[in-house]
Design a protein around this motif. Structure first.
Motif, short mmCIF file in Angstrom:
data_model
loop_
_atom_site.label_atom_id
_atom_site.label_comp_id
_atom_site.label_asym_id
_atom_site.label_seq_id
_atom_site.Cartn_x
_atom_site.Cartn_y
_atom_site.Cartn_z
N SER A 86 90.38 -52.80 -5.61
CA SER A 86 91.72 -52.37 -6.03
C SER A 86 91.63 -50.88 -6.25
CB SER A 86 92.12 -53.05 -7.33
OG SER A 86 92.20 -54.45 -7.16
N ALA A 87 92.64 -50.14 -5.78
CA ALA A 87 92.57 -48.69 -5.85
C ALA A 87 93.96 -48.08 -5.89
CB ALA A 87 91.80 -48.15 -4.64
N THR A 88 93.98 -46.79 -6.17
CA THR A 88 95.18 -45.98 -6.07
C THR A 88 94.90 -44.89 -5.06
OG1 THR A 88 95.70 -46.42 -8.39
CG2 THR A 88 96.82 -44.56 -7.36
N ALA A 89 95.83 -44.72 -4.11
CA ALA A 89 95.61 -43.78 -3.01
C ALA A 89 96.58 -42.62 -3.09
CB ALA A 89 95.76 -44.50 -1.67
N GLU A 90 96.16 -41.51 -2.48
CA GLU A 90 96.99 -40.31 -2.47
C GLU A 90 96.68 -39.44 -1.27
OE1 GLU A 90 95.94 -37.74 -5.82
OE2 GLU A 90 93.94 -38.64 -5.79
N HIS A 91 97.69 -38.69 -0.87
CA HIS A 91 97.56 -37.65 0.16
C HIS A 91 96.97 -36.44 -0.56
CE1 HIS A 91 99.94 -34.10 1.85
NE2 HIS A 91 98.90 -34.26 2.63
N LEU A 92 95.94 -35.83 -0.01
CA LEU A 92 95.26 -34.72 -0.69
C LEU A 92 95.84 -33.37 -0.28
CD1 LEU A 92 91.55 -35.89 -0.55
CD2 LEU A 92 93.24 -36.20 -2.37
N THR A 93 95.99 -32.50 -1.27
CA THR A 93 96.44 -31.13 -1.07
C THR A 93 95.60 -30.21 -1.93
OG1 THR A 93 98.08 -31.30 -2.85
CG2 THR A 93 98.84 -31.88 -0.63
N GLY A 94 95.76 -28.92 -1.76
CA GLY A 94 95.11 -27.92 -2.61
C GLY A 94 93.60 -28.07 -2.66
N ASP A 95 93.05 -27.93 -3.89
CA ASP A 95 91.60 -28.02 -4.08
C ASP A 95 91.05 -29.39 -3.69
OD1 ASP A 95 91.55 -25.41 -4.98
OD2 ASP A 95 91.49 -25.95 -7.11
N ASP A 96 91.84 -30.45 -3.92
CA ASP A 96 91.39 -31.79 -3.54
C ASP A 96 91.20 -31.89 -2.03
OD1 ASP A 96 91.33 -32.78 -6.14
OD2 ASP A 96 93.39 -33.53 -6.05
N LEU A 97 92.09 -31.28 -1.26
CA LEU A 97 91.95 -31.27 0.20
C LEU A 97 90.71 -30.48 0.59
CD1 LEU A 97 92.83 -31.73 3.12
CD2 LEU A 97 94.36 -29.75 2.88
N GLU A 98 90.51 -29.34 -0.02
CA GLU A 98 89.32 -28.52 0.29
C GLU A 98 88.05 -29.33 0.04
OE1 GLU A 98 89.28 -25.36 1.56
OE2 GLU A 98 91.48 -25.30 1.58
N TRP A 99 87.97 -29.98 -1.12
CA TRP A 99 86.78 -30.77 -1.48
C TRP A 99 86.65 -31.98 -0.56
CZ3 TRP A 99 82.20 -30.74 -3.23
CH2 TRP A 99 81.56 -31.91 -3.62
N GLY A 100 87.74 -32.72 -0.37
CA GLY A 100 87.71 -33.92 0.46
C GLY A 100 87.28 -33.63 1.89
N SER A 101 87.68 -32.49 2.42
CA SER A 101 87.31 -32.18 3.80
C SER A 101 85.82 -31.87 3.94
CB SER A 101 88.17 -31.03 4.34
OG SER A 101 87.91 -29.84 3.64
N THR A 102 85.12 -31.63 2.83
CA THR A 102 83.67 -31.48 2.90
C THR A 102 82.98 -32.84 2.92
OG1 THR A 102 83.26 -31.38 0.50
CG2 THR A 102 83.78 -29.29 1.62
N LEU A 103 83.68 -33.89 2.49
CA LEU A 103 83.11 -35.23 2.44
C LEU A 103 83.43 -36.07 3.68
CD1 LEU A 103 84.02 -36.00 -1.26
CD2 LEU A 103 81.80 -35.29 -0.37
N TYR A 104 84.59 -35.83 4.26
CA TYR A 104 85.02 -36.58 5.44
C TYR A 104 84.62 -35.83 6.69
CZ TYR A 104 87.75 -39.20 8.76
OH TYR A 104 88.11 -39.98 9.83
N PRO A 105 84.01 -36.47 7.67
CA PRO A 105 83.86 -37.90 7.94
C PRO A 105 82.53 -38.49 7.50
CG PRO A 105 83.32 -36.72 9.92
CD PRO A 105 83.69 -35.69 8.87
N GLY A 106 81.78 -37.80 6.68
CA GLY A 106 80.46 -38.28 6.28
C GLY A 106 79.40 -37.71 7.20
N ALA A 107 78.24 -38.35 7.18
CA ALA A 107 77.09 -37.88 7.97
C ALA A 107 77.41 -37.90 9.47
CB ALA A 107 75.89 -38.77 7.69
N ALA A 108 76.86 -36.94 10.19
CA ALA A 108 77.13 -36.78 11.62
C ALA A 108 76.82 -38.04 12.42
CB ALA A 108 76.34 -35.59 12.17
N GLU A 109 75.78 -38.78 12.04
CA GLU A 109 75.41 -39.98 12.79
C GLU A 109 76.46 -41.10 12.70
OE1 GLU A 109 73.06 -40.07 8.89
OE2 GLU A 109 73.44 -38.59 10.44
N ARG A 110 77.41 -40.97 11.78
CA ARG A 110 78.49 -41.97 11.69
C ARG A 110 79.49 -41.79 12.84
NH1 ARG A 110 81.83 -42.30 7.43
NH2 ARG A 110 81.72 -44.55 7.40
N GLY A 111 79.53 -40.58 13.41
CA GLY A 111 80.34 -40.36 14.60
C GLY A 111 81.79 -39.98 14.37
N GLY A 112 82.19 -39.71 13.18
CA GLY A 112 83.59 -39.35 12.93
C GLY A 112 83.90 -37.92 13.32
#
Length: 162
Positions: A86-112
């Motif tokens: 169970s979770a709460t979801a949100e569209h990321l903006t500002g600092d959250d977008l900056e931080w999130g884009s360092t985490l997505y798509p994960g490790a290169a071997e995942r292929g994202g």
């Protein structure tokens, strides 16, 4: 089974998969399920990229509460296990977008596909989203027959802490 062992099962499922099923609902409560490629942070935050016009993205704008299931569909019948969240979801903006884009798509071997923050802001085609989990559970890992711990003779979920 010890809580630590249940947590290990959940973490292995999250770490071993690429896609999660994201369940949303529109403002009237009509359900919608979508498979999305994800990156996880600490097994409690899940990031994905989607078009803001996608049905699940539109639903999140109206109702941020979501359910998530991650499972391996390649295992033999009767041996599957999943993590339910169970979770709460949100569209990321500002600092959250900056931080999130360092985490997505994960490790290169995942292929994202890697996106820069600029590629995830209007008027670009995609946005970055994050679901923050409030509860994890897995199927009770009984071998067969009734569950002696919970008293059920059917498949049922048991909460896990990660």
């Amino acid at each position: 089974m010890a809580e630590q062992d249940l947590g290990a099962i959940a973490r292995a499922i999250i770490d071993g998969n690429l896609y999660m099923t994201l369940a949303t609902a529109d403002g009237d409560g009509r359900p919608w399920a979508s498979p999305v490629f994800y990156a996880a942070a600490e097994h409690t935050q899940f990031y994905w990229v989607s078009a803001p016009e996608a049905t699940h993205s539109q639903n999140l704008a109206q109702r941020p509460e979501v359910s998530i299931v991650i499972f391996d569909s390649r295992v033999p019948a009767g041996t599957g296990q999943a993590v339910y969240m169970s979770a709460t979801a949100e569209h990321l903006t500002g600092d959250d977008l900056e931080w999130g884009s360092t985490l997505y798509p994960g490790a290169a071997e995942r292929g994202g596909r890697v996106f820069t923050p600029e590629q995830l802001r209007a008027p670009a085609l995609y946005r970055l989203y994050r679901a923050t989990v409030s509860q994890h559970s897995i199927l009770c890992p009984r071998i067969s027959g009734p569950c002696h711990e919970h008293g059920h003779a059917f498949d049922h979920r048991t909460p896990v802490s990660l």
